[in-house]
Enzyme design. Structure first.
Site, short mmCIF file in Angstrom:
data_model
loop_
_atom_site.label_atom_id
_atom_site.label_comp_id
_atom_site.label_asym_id
_atom_site.label_seq_id
_atom_site.Cartn_x
_atom_site.Cartn_y
_atom_site.Cartn_z
N TYR A 1 31.14 -6.31 -49.48
CA TYR A 1 31.03 -5.59 -48.21
C TYR A 1 31.93 -4.35 -48.23
O TYR A 1 31.51 -3.24 -47.88
CB TYR A 1 31.43 -6.52 -47.06
N SER B 1 34.17 1.14 -42.14
CA SER B 1 34.97 -0.02 -41.75
C SER B 1 36.36 0.14 -42.35
O SER B 1 36.51 0.74 -43.42
CB SER B 1 34.33 -1.30 -42.29
N1 LIG Z 1 31.70 -6.21 -36.09
C1 LIG Z 1 32.72 -5.78 -36.83
O1 LIG Z 1 33.80 -6.39 -36.84
C2 LIG Z 1 32.59 -4.50 -37.62
C3 LIG Z 1 33.76 -3.92 -38.12
C4 LIG Z 1 33.69 -2.75 -38.86
C5 LIG Z 1 32.47 -2.19 -39.11
N2 LIG Z 1 31.33 -2.77 -38.63
C6 LIG Z 1 30.06 -2.14 -38.95
O2 LIG Z 1 29.44 -1.72 -37.75
C7 LIG Z 1 28.02 -1.76 -37.91
C8 LIG Z 1 27.42 -2.53 -36.75
O3 LIG Z 1 27.88 -3.86 -36.80
P1 LIG Z 1 27.85 -4.81 -35.52
O4 LIG Z 1 29.18 -5.38 -35.38
O5 LIG Z 1 27.20 -4.13 -34.40
O6 LIG Z 1 26.91 -5.98 -36.12
P2 LIG Z 1 25.67 -6.79 -35.48
O7 LIG Z 1 25.88 -7.03 -34.04
O8 LIG Z 1 25.47 -7.95 -36.39
O9 LIG Z 1 24.45 -5.76 -35.64
C9 LIG Z 1 23.95 -5.45 -36.91
C10 LIG Z 1 22.71 -4.59 -36.72
O10 LIG Z 1 22.21 -4.26 -38.03
C11 LIG Z 1 20.81 -4.47 -38.04
N3 LIG Z 1 20.30 -4.86 -39.35
C12 LIG Z 1 20.80 -5.83 -40.17
N4 LIG Z 1 19.99 -5.97 -41.24
C13 LIG Z 1 18.98 -5.08 -41.09
C14 LIG Z 1 17.83 -4.74 -41.85
N5 LIG Z 1 17.53 -5.39 -42.99
N6 LIG Z 1 17.03 -3.77 -41.41
C15 LIG Z 1 17.28 -3.12 -40.25
N7 LIG Z 1 18.35 -3.39 -39.47
C16 LIG Z 1 19.18 -4.37 -39.89
C17 LIG Z 1 20.57 -5.62 -37.07
O11 LIG Z 1 19.22 -5.57 -36.62
P3 LIG Z 1 18.35 -6.92 -36.37
O12 LIG Z 1 19.25 -7.90 -35.71
O13 LIG Z 1 17.24 -6.43 -35.47
O14 LIG Z 1 17.88 -7.34 -37.70
C18 LIG Z 1 21.58 -5.30 -35.98
O15 LIG Z 1 21.02 -4.44 -35.03
C19 LIG Z 1 27.76 -2.40 -39.26
O16 LIG Z 1 27.49 -1.39 -40.20
C20 LIG Z 1 29.07 -3.09 -39.60
O17 LIG Z 1 29.27 -3.18 -40.98
C21 LIG Z 1 31.36 -3.91 -37.89
#
Ligand SMILES: NC(=O)c1ccc[n+]([C@@H]2O[C@H](COP(=O)([O-])OP(=O)(O)OC[C@H]3O[C@@H](n4cnc5c(N)ncnc54)[C@H](OP(=O)(O)O)[C@@H]3O)[C@@H](O)[C@H]2O)c1
Length: 262
Positions: free
Chosen positions: A161, A148
């Site tokens: 985070y 990130s």
């Molecule tokens: N969205 C942003 O603005 C952003 C920016 C920079 C980086 N990122 C990074 O990109 C990645 C994906 O984020 P996203 O935006 O796609 O978020 P998201 O839509 O909230 O998805 C998060 C995913 O992580 C899984 N997860 C969370 N806790 C878990 C656990 N205990 N065990 C197994 N799986 C778990 C969830 O699975 P379940 O729902 O099935 O539990 C879900 O599939 C993350 O690492 C995040 O830090 C996101």
């Protein structure tokens, strides 16, 4: 036992298609990446905790749902074992599972802090430890880590985070040296805000005017591109590399600019 996961007996024959294990496949970036890889002919192994959403995506992509809670210390070992049992090997690991929390660090609920450390940082490290030996043996493999911008420049009220994402970035950077010439590559994808359920889940919406959130599909496109190219560190959008470089070269200047312009 954990270190031997890649040598465990298989319940099925090895896949003829390239195999990707995608964590966080039930939502957002992981979900979009899984759909894109499946469309490109990959066999996709789908990890998350939400069985219903994983099954729905598995039905749509022809993939396999492998539900597992990665906040449990032995979750990654169980997932690696299930992945190898399902497909015989993993050619690409996309580590997208993650969660955030926003607020003063002194107020961070300790259970959320623990979960962020386990899911965002410890789980990818453990999964790579388990899957890398098999990749090295075959002299072929890709590890894609979702970092990130927060882990590159730091963000107020996101210290815990940002620390997990900064740790992941330094893991990728260090592993890069080890993997040169092995046929296995590590990639770090560094998004700014992405329009996914991430912000709802962390309990505070994204409120800045800039950078504007990009779509999960756009990040997924970059993730898939990193698998097929030699580019190992990619910001999404690309221009976020500029503030990261300013921060790297002159952190004091960056802080003054960030304090002034947000
Ligand atoms: N969205 C942003 O603005 C952003 C920016 C920079 C980086 N990122 C990074 O990109 C990645 C994906 O984020 P996203 O935006 O796609 O978020 P998201 O839509 O909230 O998805 C998060 C995913 O992580 C899984 N997860 C969370 N806790 C878990 C656990 N205990 N065990 C197994 N799986 C778990 C969830 O699975 P379940 O729902 O099935 O539990 C879900 O599939 C993350 O690492 C995040 O830090 C996101």
């Amino acid at each position: 036992m954990a270190e031997e996961a890649h040598r465990r007996p298989r319940s099925e024959g090895p896949s003829e298609r390239p195999v990707a294990l995608i964590t966080g496949a039930s939502s957002g970036i992981g979900r979009a990446t899984a759909a894109r890889l499946a469309g490109a002919g990959w066999e996709v192994l789908l990890s998350g905790t939400d069985r219903t959403r994983l099954d729905e995506l598995a039905a749509r992509t022809g993939g396999r749902a492998l539900p597992e809670d990665l906040s449990k210390p032995d979750g990654p070992a169980r997932l690696a074992e299930a992945a190898l049992a399902a497909a015989g090997r993993v050619d690409a690991l996309v580590a997208s599972a993650g969660l955030g929390w926003r607020g003063p660090y002194a107020d961070t609920p300790s259970d959320i802090l623990d979960r962020m450390i386990e899911v965002n940082l410890a789980a990818p490290l453990r999964l790579v430890r388990l899957l890398l030996p098999g990749m090295l043996e075959r002299r072929h493999g890709r590890i894609v880590l979702l970092g990130s911008i927060a882990g590159q420049v730091g963000v107020r009220d996101e210290s815990g985070y940002a620390a997990t994402k900064g740790g992941l970035a330094m893991f990728a950077e260090s592993l890069w040296y080890e993997l040169r010439g092995t046929g296995v590559g590590v990639r770090l994808v560094l998004p700014g805000p992405v329009d996914t359920p991430f912000f709802d889940r962390r309990g505070t919406p994204y409120q800045r005017e800039r950078p504007r959130p990009v779509s999960a599909e756009r990040v997924a496109e970059t993730v898939v591109a990193t698998i097929h190219t030699e580019r190992d560190r990619l910001f999404v959008p690309q221009w976020l590399g500029v503030p990261a470089r300013i921060h790297g070269a002159a952190p004091g200047v960056f802080r003054r600019m960030a304090s002034r312009f947000g």
